[in-house]
Design an enzyme around this catalytic site. Structure first.
Site, mmCIF file in Angstrom:
data_model
loop_
_atom_site.group_PDB
_atom_site.id
_atom_site.type_symbol
_atom_site.label_atom_id
_atom_site.label_comp_id
_atom_site.label_asym_id
_atom_site.label_seq_id
_atom_site.Cartn_x
_atom_site.Cartn_y
_atom_site.Cartn_z
ATOM 1 C CG HIS A 143 23.764 42.619 104.216
ATOM 2 N ND1 HIS A 143 24.722 41.629 104.266
ATOM 3 C CD2 HIS A 143 23.979 43.267 103.046
ATOM 4 C CE1 HIS A 143 25.485 41.671 103.172
ATOM 5 N NE2 HIS A 143 25.045 42.669 102.414
ATOM 6 C CG ASP A 152 26.517 45.972 101.759
ATOM 7 O OD1 ASP A 152 25.685 46.462 102.543
ATOM 8 O OD2 ASP A 152 27.142 44.927 102.009
ATOM 9 C CD GLU A 153 27.579 41.862 99.564
ATOM 10 O OE1 GLU A 153 28.563 41.288 99.094
ATOM 11 O OE2 GLU A 153 27.236 41.747 100.745
ATOM 12 C CB ALA A 154 20.145 45.805 98.189
ATOM 13 C CG HIS A 155 22.806 40.806 95.345
ATOM 14 N ND1 HIS A 155 23.366 41.919 94.728
ATOM 15 C CD2 HIS A 155 23.831 40.178 95.980
ATOM 16 C CE1 HIS A 155 24.669 41.949 94.987
ATOM 17 N NE2 HIS A 155 24.977 40.910 95.744
#
Ligand code: TNX
Length: 535
Positions: free
Chosen positions: A279, A342-345
């Site tokens: 992000h 979060d969501e550290a894809h």
């Protein structure tokens, strides 16, 4: 003692109301009430209180507010802060009542009539935030061990008067303490920029329902919203975008301090979030050195997640987070810095864990406690780190188990289950703004879960509290913000404050309905959820 008048209602509602007055055991009827809401007998002022208080004992005659009513803030030696709470309460009551309500330094005990604010250091049973509100024909006495408790008592008093005009506060005693210490709302000012004034308005709105935390999601791929002196392009350039291509914007440090102070006056702690290692497109667009290849990407105005990552192997990355978190810590009187996670894809798992180790150490070095989304549970949460759970019914058992293990190892949890607590989920398919990836969240669904038993293997003692996040990919105006937040925010406020035994949708929806005229009087653009019998 006058008996609490209980109009004809369902057994569940009756049960919840009885629990307000007597320690009887009672199995509350739960579940989503899909039937259209029927009109029902009006509630008494005590029954209308939201969040439902821990105990109400109606007794004797009430106190009539009038032209001569004064607010008394304690005798000699009473702290200045009590005076401030009294001033704020008087200001909040003047609008609806139209009365002058002068604040006088004087007898805060039973000595003079009017509203009396009394700090009682010996009232240990009231804890950090509890209060007692006792009304007789000569006045209303608010007692608490702390100024925060007096503030909450004042919010109860506001609800015991009509939404507009003056009236009589019913006789009796409310004794009330919160179930959970952390009662929060989150606003994403990164996907769309909002002025500080809008965040202050939200502080007014949530603090009147006894919520005490505002988590501000300050940065994301689409925008960086807080000035950082040592990296000025973050706000200057990285602030100049938002979802949909609008102009964006950012908050100066003075504006941010103004929000933090305004919140503190209302006993709301601001938790700032800088989301990392994912992000971060807005930061990288501002400073190419924050990417591994040194090239700055374009600013981003779409709604995808998971495509950006800080460069975990580069020392410059850690100078950056040290500078940013250092400046933010200096602006933050509250205990927490939220570092996302979060969501550290786009960050491999080993890199993620290594990065989060260092980021957590930076937070500690700046004297703050770590808060992070629950993905940190699968890496190495530092001792005491608070994890914010945002899973839902379809979250895998393994992911839930990792969170439960961390909770049992001493990590306090803040619960924001997306399919109950996410204010950006649509109510139903007709809702214009909002997303639906966690399903629709109609008003009863926001309420119908028990934070104390929600996650398997997590005891209530590991739950620090509840938070209602509002993500703003699809929300860009005050009216859409308020449409999504209200009335569901009120339901989450009650889950966070009221004793488990008082939770019952059939009674709660009547309390929600009773708040309608207050929301109207405050010009809040709430959603008239069809399950609630709004007047
Ligand atoms: C998930 S919840 C996100 C956000 C989105 C949100 C939309 C979480 C920690 N991450 O990036 O805005 O869903 O509902």
């Amino acid at each position: 003692m006058r008996v609490l008048r209980v109009p004809r209602r369902t057994p569940g509602a009756l049960c919840a109301l009885l629990l307000l007055t007597a320690p009887v055991s009672c199995t509350a009827a739960r579940g989503d009430d899909a039937k259209p809401a029927a009109a029902s007998a009006p509630l008494s002022p005590f029954e209308r209180l939201l969040p439902a208080p821990a105990s109400v004992v109606p007794e004797g005659l009430g106190y009539a507010f009038g032209a001569g009513t004064v607010v008394r803030t304690g005798g000699p030696g009473a702290p200045e802060e009590v005076r401030r709470v009294g001033e704020l309460l008087a200001e909040q009551l003047r609008g609806p009542t139209g009365l002058p309500l002068p604040v006088v330094d004087g007898e805060g005990g039973e000595g003079g009539d009017g509203v009396r604010l009394r700090l009682d250091g010996g009232a240990g049973e009231l804890g950090e935030e509890g209060y007692r509100l006792r009304t007789t024909p000569t006045g209303v006495t608010l007692t608490a061990r702390t100024p925060a408790g007096l503030f909450h008592a004042g919010q109860t008093l506001r609800q015991l008067l009509p939404a507009r005009g003056t009236g009589t506060v019913p006789g009796g005693t409310v004794t009330d303490t919160p179930r959970f210490a952390y009662r929060g709302a989150m606003i994403d000012v990164a996907r769309h920029h909002f002025p500080v004034e809008q965040a202050k308005r939200y502080v007014d709105q949530l603090s009147q329902y006894k919520m005490n935390t505002l988590h501000v999601h300050l940065t994301d791929d689409q925008g960086w919203r807080i000035a950082v002196d040592s990296w000025p392009r973050l706000a200057e350039y990285g602030g100049g975008s938002e979802v949909g291509g609008g102009p964006g914007g950012s908050w100066s440090k003075d504006e941010y301090r103004d929000l933090v102070g305004y919140a503190a006056d209302r006993y709301v702690t601001v938790v700032p979030e800088i989301d990392m290692p994912g992000h971060v497109n807005a930061a990288q667009a501002s400073y190419g050195e924050l990417t591994c290849d040194g090239r700055a990407p374009e600013r981003y105005t779409g709604v995808k997640v998971g495509f950006s990552s800080l460069c975990v192997g580069k020392e410059r990355t850690y100078e950056f987070i040290d500078d940013v978190l250092g400046e933010l810590a200096a602006l933050t009187p509250g205990p927490y810095l939220h570092i996302g996670g979060d969501e550290a894809h786009s960050t491999p798992a080993a890199d993620y864990a290594a990065f989060m180790d260092r980021a957590q150490a930076v937070v500690a070095r700046h004297g703050k406690k770590v808060m992070a989304w629950h993905q940190l549970a699968s890496a190495r949460p530092a001792p005491g780190a608070v994890l914010q759970y945002w899973g839902h019914d379809r979250t895998s058992a393994a992911e839930k188990a990792a969170v439960a293990t961390a909770a049992r190892a001493g990590h306090p949890l803040v619960l924001s289950p997306a399919d109950h607590a996410y204010l950006d989920m649509k109510y139903d398919k007709q809702t214009k703004p909002g997303l639906a990836w966690a399903g629709y969240v109609p008003a009863p669904r926001a309420y119908s879960w028990n934070p104390g038993t929600y996650l398997p293997g997590v005891p209530e003692s590991a739950v620090l509290g509840v938070e209602a996040p509002l993500w703003t990919e699809t929300v860009s105006t005050r009216s859409d913000w308020e449409l999504m937040a209200f009335p569901r925010l009120l339901s989450l406020a009650e889950l966070a404050w009221s004793p488990a035994a008082a939770l019952d949708w059939t009674a709660h929806r009547l309390r929600l309905a009773a708040q309608g005229p207050r929301l109207d009087a405050q010009d809040i653009a709430y959603y008239r959820a069809p399950e609630v019998p709004w007047p």
